[in-house]
Design a protein around this motif. Structure first.
Motif, short mmCIF file in Angstrom:
data_model
loop_
_atom_site.label_atom_id
_atom_site.label_comp_id
_atom_site.label_asym_id
_atom_site.label_seq_id
_atom_site.Cartn_x
_atom_site.Cartn_y
_atom_site.Cartn_z
N ASP A 9 50.83 34.85 33.93
CA ASP A 9 50.82 35.97 32.99
C ASP A 9 49.44 36.18 32.40
OD1 ASP A 9 52.01 38.13 31.72
OD2 ASP A 9 52.33 36.95 29.89
N GLN A 10 48.46 36.27 33.29
CA GLN A 10 47.10 36.53 32.82
C GLN A 10 46.94 38.01 32.55
OE1 GLN A 10 44.40 35.06 35.76
NE2 GLN A 10 44.66 32.95 35.14
N SER A 11 46.59 38.33 31.36
CA SER A 11 46.44 39.73 30.99
C SER A 11 44.98 40.18 31.06
CB SER A 11 46.99 39.97 29.59
OG SER A 11 46.30 39.14 28.68
N ASP A 12 44.10 39.33 31.60
CA ASP A 12 42.69 39.70 31.65
C ASP A 12 42.34 40.46 32.93
OD1 ASP A 12 43.02 37.58 33.39
OD2 ASP A 12 41.08 36.66 32.92
N SER A 13 43.38 40.90 33.66
CA SER A 13 43.10 41.64 34.89
C SER A 13 42.44 42.98 34.54
CB SER A 13 44.38 41.87 35.69
OG SER A 13 45.24 42.68 34.95
N LEU A 14 41.59 43.41 35.42
CA LEU A 14 40.86 44.66 35.19
C LEU A 14 41.75 45.85 35.50
CD1 LEU A 14 37.57 43.62 36.97
CD2 LEU A 14 37.92 43.78 34.50
N SER A 15 41.63 46.89 34.68
CA SER A 15 42.34 48.12 34.99
C SER A 15 41.34 49.10 35.58
CB SER A 15 42.99 48.69 33.72
OG SER A 15 42.00 48.97 32.77
N ASN A 16 41.83 50.01 36.38
CA ASN A 16 40.98 51.00 37.05
C ASN A 16 39.88 50.35 37.89
OD1 ASN A 16 42.40 53.23 36.02
ND2 ASN A 16 41.21 53.13 34.12
N VAL A 17 40.21 49.25 38.53
CA VAL A 17 39.22 48.52 39.32
C VAL A 17 38.70 49.35 40.50
CG1 VAL A 17 40.86 47.38 40.87
CG2 VAL A 17 38.72 46.25 40.29
N GLU A 18 39.49 50.33 40.94
CA GLU A 18 39.05 51.15 42.07
C GLU A 18 37.84 52.00 41.74
OE1 GLU A 18 42.35 53.37 39.93
OE2 GLU A 18 42.09 51.35 40.67
N TRP A 19 37.55 52.19 40.46
CA TRP A 19 36.41 53.01 40.05
C TRP A 19 35.19 52.17 39.68
CZ3 TRP A 19 37.22 57.66 41.56
CH2 TRP A 19 38.52 58.16 41.58
N MET A 20 35.26 50.87 39.88
CA MET A 20 34.18 49.99 39.45
C MET A 20 33.17 49.66 40.55
SD MET A 20 36.00 47.44 36.85
CE MET A 20 36.72 48.03 35.35
N ASN A 21 33.30 50.25 41.70
CA ASN A 21 32.36 50.07 42.81
C ASN A 21 32.21 48.60 43.22
OD1 ASN A 21 30.72 51.08 44.83
ND2 ASN A 21 28.88 50.96 43.58
N PHE A 22 33.28 47.84 43.11
CA PHE A 22 33.26 46.47 43.61
C PHE A 22 33.31 46.49 45.13
CE2 PHE A 22 35.59 44.70 39.64
CZ PHE A 22 34.38 44.57 38.97
N THR A 23 32.75 45.46 45.75
CA THR A 23 32.88 45.34 47.19
C THR A 23 34.26 44.78 47.52
OG1 THR A 23 32.06 43.08 47.36
CG2 THR A 23 30.41 44.86 47.40
N ASP A 24 34.61 44.80 48.77
CA ASP A 24 35.90 44.25 49.17
C ASP A 24 35.99 42.76 48.88
OD1 ASP A 24 35.06 43.12 52.21
OD2 ASP A 24 34.00 44.91 51.57
N ARG A 25 34.89 42.05 48.86
CA ARG A 25 34.89 40.62 48.55
C ARG A 25 35.08 40.37 47.05
NH1 ARG A 25 35.77 37.32 52.36
NH2 ARG A 25 34.33 35.77 51.67
N GLU A 26 34.55 41.27 46.22
CA GLU A 26 34.63 41.11 44.77
C GLU A 26 35.98 41.55 44.21
OE1 GLU A 26 29.96 41.98 43.70
OE2 GLU A 26 31.34 43.67 43.90
N ASN A 27 36.58 42.56 44.82
CA ASN A 27 37.82 43.14 44.32
C ASN A 27 39.01 42.44 44.98
OD1 ASN A 27 39.98 44.68 43.60
ND2 ASN A 27 39.16 46.61 44.38
N LEU A 28 39.64 41.54 44.27
CA LEU A 28 40.75 40.78 44.83
C LEU A 28 42.03 41.60 44.96
CD1 LEU A 28 40.19 37.28 43.22
CD2 LEU A 28 39.60 38.05 45.53
N THR A 29 42.05 42.81 44.41
CA THR A 29 43.21 43.68 44.61
C THR A 29 43.06 44.49 45.90
OG1 THR A 29 42.28 45.50 43.33
CG2 THR A 29 43.61 43.87 42.13
N PHE A 30 41.89 44.46 46.51
CA PHE A 30 41.63 45.17 47.76
C PHE A 30 42.38 44.49 48.91
CE2 PHE A 30 39.26 46.09 51.62
CZ PHE A 30 38.98 47.43 51.49
N ARG A 31 43.01 45.29 49.78
CA ARG A 31 43.68 44.75 50.96
C ARG A 31 43.09 45.38 52.20
NH1 ARG A 31 44.68 42.08 47.38
NH2 ARG A 31 46.62 41.09 46.77
N TYR A 32 42.86 44.54 53.20
CA TYR A 32 42.26 45.00 54.45
C TYR A 32 43.31 45.70 55.33
CZ TYR A 32 38.31 42.14 53.14
OH TYR A 32 37.24 41.59 52.47
N VAL A 33 42.86 46.71 56.04
CA VAL A 33 43.70 47.44 56.97
C VAL A 33 43.58 46.76 58.33
CG1 VAL A 33 44.03 49.68 58.11
CG2 VAL A 33 43.35 49.58 55.71
N LEU A 34 44.71 46.58 58.98
CA LEU A 34 44.69 45.90 60.26
C LEU A 34 44.51 46.89 61.37
CD1 LEU A 34 47.63 43.48 59.59
CD2 LEU A 34 45.21 43.05 59.29
#
Length: 182
Positions: free
Chosen positions: A157-182
């Motif tokens: 129950d960690q509430s420190d997760s980032l909101s609107n992470v898709e707008w933060m210009n993180f790379t796929d390695r930095e953004n742990l909510t990112f999922r790779y397409v097969l």
């Protein structure tokens, strides 16, 4: 003309199917198979087998369709503006260098069979298929790892997760909510 027909058909068919099923890695590998067969026919059939050698030349042209799939796969699997541009430039540059080096493998000293160049065609087609499958397995592994991290965070129950992470210009390695397409 038949070489162009093979390229166009492979591109259109794979584009339509991938658009519906989104299995880029499998289609990239599958499009390398005709090239592998074509490279093998060109490399190992005797010169007298003109029809088989010609079919080999035609089959190798299915590899052209992989380029659009690779570009779309990179667009789907690379996050971060700069990283995506760098990845696209690397693909474009690699393709261009390959188109420069490829014809140079056909050396006059190897005439008339050009065996080393034909084996190079076979090897590069095979390497493309293997690399696509290995990358698929890596993406599966990485998606599962990220799912596990997300489950552990939810359980804690960690509430420190980032909101609107898709707008933060993180790379796929930095953004742990990112999922790779097969």
């Amino acid at each position: 003309m038949p070489s162009g027909i093979v390229s166009i058909l492979a591109t259109v068919v794979s584009g339509v199917i991938v658009g519906k099923s989104s299995t880029r890695s499998l289609w990239i590998a599958a499009l390398c198979v005709p090239g592998i067969i074509g490279g093998a026919l060109m490399s190992f059939l005797p010169a007298q087998e003109k029809a088989g050698n010609l079919i080999g030349v035609y089959l190798v042209n299915a590899i052209t369709a992989t380029l659009i799939l690779i570009y779309s796969w990179v667009a789907a699997n690379v996050a971060g503006h700069t990283k995506r541009i760098a990845a696209t430039v690397a693909i474009s540059g690699s393709f261009s260098i390959g188109n420069i080096i490829g014809p140079l493998t056909f050396q006059a000293r190897d005439a008339p069979d050009y065996f080393p160049a034909k084996v190079t065609v076979l090897a590069t087609q095979g390497a493309g298929a293997v690399f696509a499958i290995l990358l698929r397995f890596y993406y599966i592994y990485e998606n599962r790892r990220r799912d596990q991290i997300e489950r552990e965070r939810a359980a804690e129950d960690q509430s420190d997760s980032l909101s609107n992470v898709e707008w933060m210009n993180f790379t796929d390695r930095e953004n742990l909510t990112f999922r790779y397409v097969l």
